[in-house]
Design a protein around this motif. Structure first.
Motif, PDB file in Angstrom:
ATOM      1  N   TYR A  59       0.906  -0.955  -0.213  1.00  0.00           N
ATOM      2  CA  TYR A  59       0.000  -0.085   0.026  1.00  0.00           C
ATOM      3  C   TYR A  59       1.069   1.115   0.022  1.00  0.00           C
ATOM      4  O   TYR A  59       0.647   2.397  -0.730  1.00  0.00           O
ATOM      5  N   VAL A  60       1.864   1.383   0.836  1.00  0.00           N
ATOM      6  CA  VAL A  60       2.826   2.524   0.903  1.00  0.00           C
ATOM      7  C   VAL A  60       3.488   2.465  -0.392  1.00  0.00           C
ATOM      8  O   VAL A  60       3.531   3.559  -0.964  1.00  0.00           O
ATOM      9  N   CYS A  91       2.273   1.534  -3.623  1.00  0.00           N
ATOM     10  CA  CYS A  91       1.443   2.310  -4.499  1.00  0.00           C
ATOM     11  C   CYS A  91       1.055   3.781  -4.177  1.00  0.00           C
ATOM     12  O   CYS A  91       1.014   4.561  -5.149  1.00  0.00           O
ATOM     13  N   CYS A  92       1.014   4.084  -2.819  1.00  0.00           N
ATOM     14  CA  CYS A  92       0.908   5.396  -2.749  1.00  0.00           C
ATOM     15  C   CYS A  92       1.804   6.278  -3.210  1.00  0.00           C
ATOM     16  O   CYS A  92       1.764   7.475  -3.483  1.00  0.00           O
ATOM     17  N   GLY A  93       3.245   5.751  -2.874  1.00  0.00           N
ATOM     18  CA  GLY A  93       4.426   6.673  -3.153  1.00  0.00           C
ATOM     19  C   GLY A  93       4.254   6.650  -4.484  1.00  0.00           C
ATOM     20  O   GLY A  93       4.766   7.905  -5.169  1.00  0.00           O
ATOM     21  N   CYS A  94       4.131   5.932  -5.551  1.00  0.00           N
ATOM     22  CA  CYS A  94       4.010   5.655  -6.914  1.00  0.00           C
ATOM     23  C   CYS A  94       3.004   6.789  -7.365  1.00  0.00           C
ATOM     24  O   CYS A  94       3.327   7.765  -8.257  1.00  0.00           O
ATOM     25  N   ALA A  95       1.913   6.891  -6.905  1.00  0.00           N
ATOM     26  CA  ALA A  95       0.910   7.768  -7.091  1.00  0.00           C
ATOM     27  C   ALA A  95       1.228   9.039  -6.949  1.00  0.00           C
ATOM     28  O   ALA A  95       0.941  10.079  -7.833  1.00  0.00           O
ATOM     29  N   ALA A  96       1.696   9.185  -5.587  1.00  0.00           N
ATOM     30  CA  ALA A  96       2.075  10.566  -5.462  1.00  0.00           C
ATOM     31  C   ALA A  96       3.152  11.250  -6.179  1.00  0.00           C
ATOM     32  O   ALA A  96       3.252  12.383  -6.665  1.00  0.00           O
TER      33      ALA A  96
END
Length: 220
Positions: free
Chosen positions: A39-40, A42-47
């Motif tokens: 999850y971290v 994925c969130c990092g890639c999206a950000a």
């Protein structure tokens, strides 16, 4: 102990038996940790993707999408021949001004019918003309023919008119304003007012401009 007794010895109770499946099954805590890490990531890639897009948009806004001021230019100025055999104060002289609007933006420059050209002679406004609305396409130059009606009575009212006409030259000035808007991708909107002040020497014999100096200004 005899071999027969060993064979008859009961097995360990079921409560104390260790299942092979239980021994090799993953721990719930390990699964939760793995899911949290994913999850971290994925969130990092999206950000990071959003940040890159924001930087690209900012670069485009300050470079390609930056709104540039249109350039206004008076190309030529021609008027009807002066016929003073019947100096009627209600008569009009037709003056045609060739004006070009250069749009340096990546989007169209749309201007309203507030396009105005005024001619001054001896400090007196002797003529005025307007043009219909128009659109200067992106990175193109639009040429306009502005028809101006000059009141002969106002010309005759200028004290130096007779002497200037005798010399064959009329020192005149003009003021042109174009009000419009540049809109880029429905996100960037800018209202622009382009003004141009020109001083010119008009040959009264050929009815053409001998000398011309213009100074454009832009306001938002």
């Amino acid at each position: 102990m005899s071999a027969k007794e060993l064979q008859l010895k009961p097995l360990a109770p079921a409560a104390h038996r260790i299942s092979i499946d239980e021994a090799t099954a993953p721990s719930p805590w390990n699964c939760a940790a793995t899911a949290a890490k994913s999850y971290v990531k994925c969130c990092g890639c999206a950000a990071a993707l959003v940040l890159i897009q924001a930087v690209v948009v900012l670069i485009l806004i300050f470079t390609v999408f930056q709104v540039k001021d249109p350039v206004l230019r008076l190309n030529s100025f021609k008027m009807d021949s002066l016929d003073l055999s019947n100096p009627n104060s209600s008569r009009k002289l037709t003056v045609t001004a060739d004006v070009s609007v250069k749009n340096r933006n990546v989007a169209s420059f749309k201007f309203t019918n507030a396009t105005l050209t005024t001619i001054y002679y001896g400090g007196v406004a002797v003529g005025e003309g307007r043009t219909p609305p128009g659109v200067a396409r992106a990175r193109r130059t639009l040429r306009l023919n502005v028809t101006i009606d000059v009141m002969l009575g106002r010309l005759l009212g200028v004290p130096r008119f007779t002497s200037d006409l005798r010399m064959g030259v009329l020192n005149m000035s003009s003021y042109t304003s174009v009000r419009g808007r540049v809109k880029i991708m429905k996100l960037i909107k800018k209202n622009v007012m382009v003004r141009m002040n020109c001083s010119m020497t008009v040959n009264a014999t050929s009815n053409t401009i001998q000398d011309q100096k213009c100074r454009p200004t832009v306001s938002i």
